[in-house]
Design a protein around this motif. Structure first.
Motif, PDB file in Angstrom:
ATOM      1  N   ALA A  24      27.957  36.054  43.089  1.00 54.19           N
ATOM      2  CA  ALA A  24      28.312  35.432  42.263  1.00 54.19           C
ATOM      3  C   ALA A  24      29.127  34.479  42.676  1.00 54.19           C
ATOM      4  O   ALA A  24      29.720  34.486  43.756  1.00 54.19           O
ATOM      5  CB  ALA A  24      29.550  36.462  41.608  1.00 54.19           C
ATOM      6  N   SER A  25      29.456  33.336  42.101  1.00 57.75           N
ATOM      7  CA  SER A  25      30.194  32.204  42.533  1.00 57.75           C
ATOM      8  C   SER A  25      31.800  32.281  42.516  1.00 57.75           C
ATOM      9  O   SER A  25      32.429  31.388  42.676  1.00 57.75           O
ATOM     10  CB  SER A  25      29.743  30.886  41.714  1.00 57.75           C
ATOM     11  N   ARG A  26      32.226  33.189  42.075  1.00 55.25           N
ATOM     12  CA  ARG A  26      33.652  33.734  41.927  1.00 55.25           C
ATOM     13  C   ARG A  26      33.918  35.197  42.193  1.00 55.25           C
ATOM     14  O   ARG A  26      33.110  35.905  42.253  1.00 55.25           O
ATOM     15  CB  ARG A  26      34.215  33.213  40.701  1.00 55.25           C
ATOM     16  N   ASN A  27      35.123  35.441  42.411  1.00 51.69           N
ATOM     17  CA  ASN A  27      35.439  36.784  42.915  1.00 51.69           C
ATOM     18  C   ASN A  27      34.938  37.779  41.595  1.00 51.69           C
ATOM     19  O   ASN A  27      35.318  37.520  40.584  1.00 51.69           O
ATOM     20  CB  ASN A  27      37.196  36.894  42.866  1.00 51.69           C
ATOM     21  N   ILE A  28      34.362  38.901  41.983  1.00 56.35           N
ATOM     22  CA  ILE A  28      33.666  39.809  40.945  1.00 56.35           C
ATOM     23  C   ILE A  28      34.610  40.413  40.414  1.00 56.35           C
ATOM     24  O   ILE A  28      34.380  41.011  39.162  1.00 56.35           O
ATOM     25  CB  ILE A  28      32.571  40.490  41.765  1.00 56.35           C
ATOM     26  N   PHE A  29      35.861  40.465  40.773  1.00 52.19           N
ATOM     27  CA  PHE A  29      36.827  41.219  40.396  1.00 52.19           C
ATOM     28  C   PHE A  29      37.450  40.620  39.005  1.00 52.19           C
ATOM     29  O   PHE A  29      38.268  40.946  38.368  1.00 52.19           O
ATOM     30  CB  PHE A  29      37.898  41.822  41.092  1.00 52.19           C
ATOM     31  N   ASP A  30      37.215  39.096  38.879  1.00 49.09           N
ATOM     32  CA  ASP A  30      37.457  38.183  37.799  1.00 49.09           C
ATOM     33  C   ASP A  30      36.946  38.730  36.638  1.00 49.09           C
ATOM     34  O   ASP A  30      37.277  38.481  35.419  1.00 49.09           O
ATOM     35  CB  ASP A  30      37.447  36.865  38.123  1.00 49.09           C
ATOM     36  N   PHE A  31      35.652  39.380  36.709  1.00 50.98           N
ATOM     37  CA  PHE A  31      34.851  39.803  35.486  1.00 50.98           C
ATOM     38  C   PHE A  31      35.408  41.161  34.980  1.00 50.98           C
ATOM     39  O   PHE A  31      35.543  42.125  35.683  1.00 50.98           O
ATOM     40  CB  PHE A  31      33.341  39.894  35.925  1.00 50.98           C
ATOM     41  N   VAL A  32      35.090  41.161  33.525  1.00 48.48           N
ATOM     42  CA  VAL A  32      35.441  42.309  33.089  1.00 48.48           C
ATOM     43  C   VAL A  32      34.427  43.430  33.278  1.00 48.48           C
ATOM     44  O   VAL A  32      34.878  44.647  33.353  1.00 48.48           O
ATOM     45  CB  VAL A  32      35.599  41.981  31.480  1.00 48.48           C
ATOM     46  N   ALA A  33      33.390  42.954  33.281  1.00 52.06           N
ATOM     47  CA  ALA A  33      32.261  43.947  33.691  1.00 52.06           C
ATOM     48  C   ALA A  33      31.053  43.106  34.265  1.00 52.06           C
ATOM     49  O   ALA A  33      30.900  41.880  33.861  1.00 52.06           O
ATOM     50  CB  ALA A  33      31.845  44.712  32.303  1.00 52.06           C
ATOM     51  N   THR A  68      21.791  53.064  41.478  1.00 50.16           N
ATOM     52  CA  THR A  68      23.128  52.950  41.561  1.00 50.16           C
ATOM     53  C   THR A  68      23.726  51.840  41.638  1.00 50.16           C
ATOM     54  O   THR A  68      23.014  50.918  42.563  1.00 50.16           O
ATOM     55  CB  THR A  68      23.579  53.844  43.141  1.00 50.16           C
ATOM     56  N   VAL A  69      24.686  51.537  40.895  1.00 55.05           N
ATOM     57  CA  VAL A  69      25.246  50.263  41.149  1.00 55.05           C
ATOM     58  C   VAL A  69      26.333  50.149  41.783  1.00 55.05           C
ATOM     59  O   VAL A  69      27.102  51.190  41.529  1.00 55.05           O
ATOM     60  CB  VAL A  69      25.535  49.621  39.374  1.00 55.05           C
ATOM     61  N   SER A  70      26.614  49.034  42.380  1.00 51.60           N
ATOM     62  CA  SER A  70      27.925  48.936  43.481  1.00 51.60           C
ATOM     63  C   SER A  70      28.254  47.655  43.390  1.00 51.60           C
ATOM     64  O   SER A  70      27.534  46.552  42.983  1.00 51.60           O
ATOM     65  CB  SER A  70      27.614  49.534  44.498  1.00 51.60           C
ATOM     66  N   ARG A  71      29.416  47.242  44.004  1.00 51.56           N
ATOM     67  CA  ARG A  71      29.782  45.725  44.207  1.00 51.56           C
ATOM     68  C   ARG A  71      30.574  45.709  45.490  1.00 51.56           C
ATOM     69  O   ARG A  71      31.134  46.720  46.296  1.00 51.56           O
ATOM     70  CB  ARG A  71      30.734  45.500  43.028  1.00 51.56           C
ATOM     71  N   ASP A  72      30.505  44.420  45.998  1.00 48.83           N
ATOM     72  CA  ASP A  72      31.303  44.219  47.287  1.00 48.83           C
ATOM     73  C   ASP A  72      31.899  42.749  47.104  1.00 48.83           C
ATOM     74  O   ASP A  72      31.531  41.817  46.925  1.00 48.83           O
ATOM     75  CB  ASP A  72      30.549  44.121  48.604  1.00 48.83           C
ATOM     76  N   ASN A  73      33.337  42.633  47.210  1.00 44.07           N
ATOM     77  CA  ASN A  73      34.012  41.480  46.957  1.00 44.07           C
ATOM     78  C   ASN A  73      34.003  40.745  48.155  1.00 44.07           C
ATOM     79  O   ASN A  73      34.450  39.442  48.040  1.00 44.07           O
ATOM     80  CB  ASN A  73      35.481  41.636  46.664  1.00 44.07           C
ATOM     81  N   ALA A  74      33.352  41.131  49.274  1.00 40.56           N
ATOM     82  CA  ALA A  74      33.248  40.524  50.497  1.00 40.56           C
ATOM     83  C   ALA A  74      31.912  40.331  50.951  1.00 40.56           C
ATOM     84  O   ALA A  74      31.537  41.213  51.827  1.00 40.56           O
ATOM     85  CB  ALA A  74      34.219  40.743  51.474  1.00 40.56           C
ATOM     86  N   PRO A  75      30.847  39.641  50.270  1.00 39.72           N
ATOM     87  CA  PRO A  75      31.248  38.341  49.598  1.00 39.72           C
ATOM     88  C   PRO A  75      30.759  38.373  48.013  1.00 39.72           C
ATOM     89  O   PRO A  75      29.792  37.941  47.923  1.00 39.72           O
ATOM     90  CB  PRO A  75      30.725  37.177  50.120  1.00 39.72           C
TER      91      PRO A  75
END
Length: 119
Positions: A24-33, A68-75
């Motif tokens: 993503a081109s912005r911080n993924i925690f900016d997204f509601v989902a 399994t869905v997961s995320r990493d804010n870096a990056p």
């Protein structure tokens, strides 16, 4: 404007695994989902997995216990780990993100990545 770029698709044998990524081109925690959808030829696009800002995840019945869905804010990356793949998992997989700014809601899609499960 938000850009979502998927990668990691390919050809895999039944029973195999793949890991999809969505940058993503912005911080993924900016997204509601954020979520993963897929569309097979001749079929409607369907939700595969979704993760909300607080971390809760939900899955389509057809993939529970395998994906399994997961995320990493870096990056700023959303993942979909897919195991025990079946031919019916063959589809184009799309990344999706919901963003809200005040009373406005925005929905973004990536360009998709092809997953083919075949012997």
């Amino acid at each position: 404007q938000v850009q979502l770029v998927e990668s990691g698709g390919g050809l895999v044998q039944p029973g195999g695994s793949l890991r999809l990524s969505c940058a993503a081109s912005r911080n993924i925690f900016d997204f509601v989902a954020m979520g993963w959808y897929r569309q097979a030829p001749g079929k409607q696009r369907e939700l595969v997995a979704r993760i909300i800002r607080g971390g809760g995840a939900s899955y389509a019945d057809s993939v529970k216990g395998r994906f399994t869905v997961s995320r990493d804010n870096a990056p700023n990356t959303l993942f979909l780990q897919m195991t025990n793949l079946k031919p019916e998992d063959t589809a184009v997989y799309y990344c999706n993100a919901d963003y809200r700014l005040g009373s406005s809601q925005y929905n973004y899609w990536g360009q998709g990545t092809q997953v083919t499960v075949s012997a």
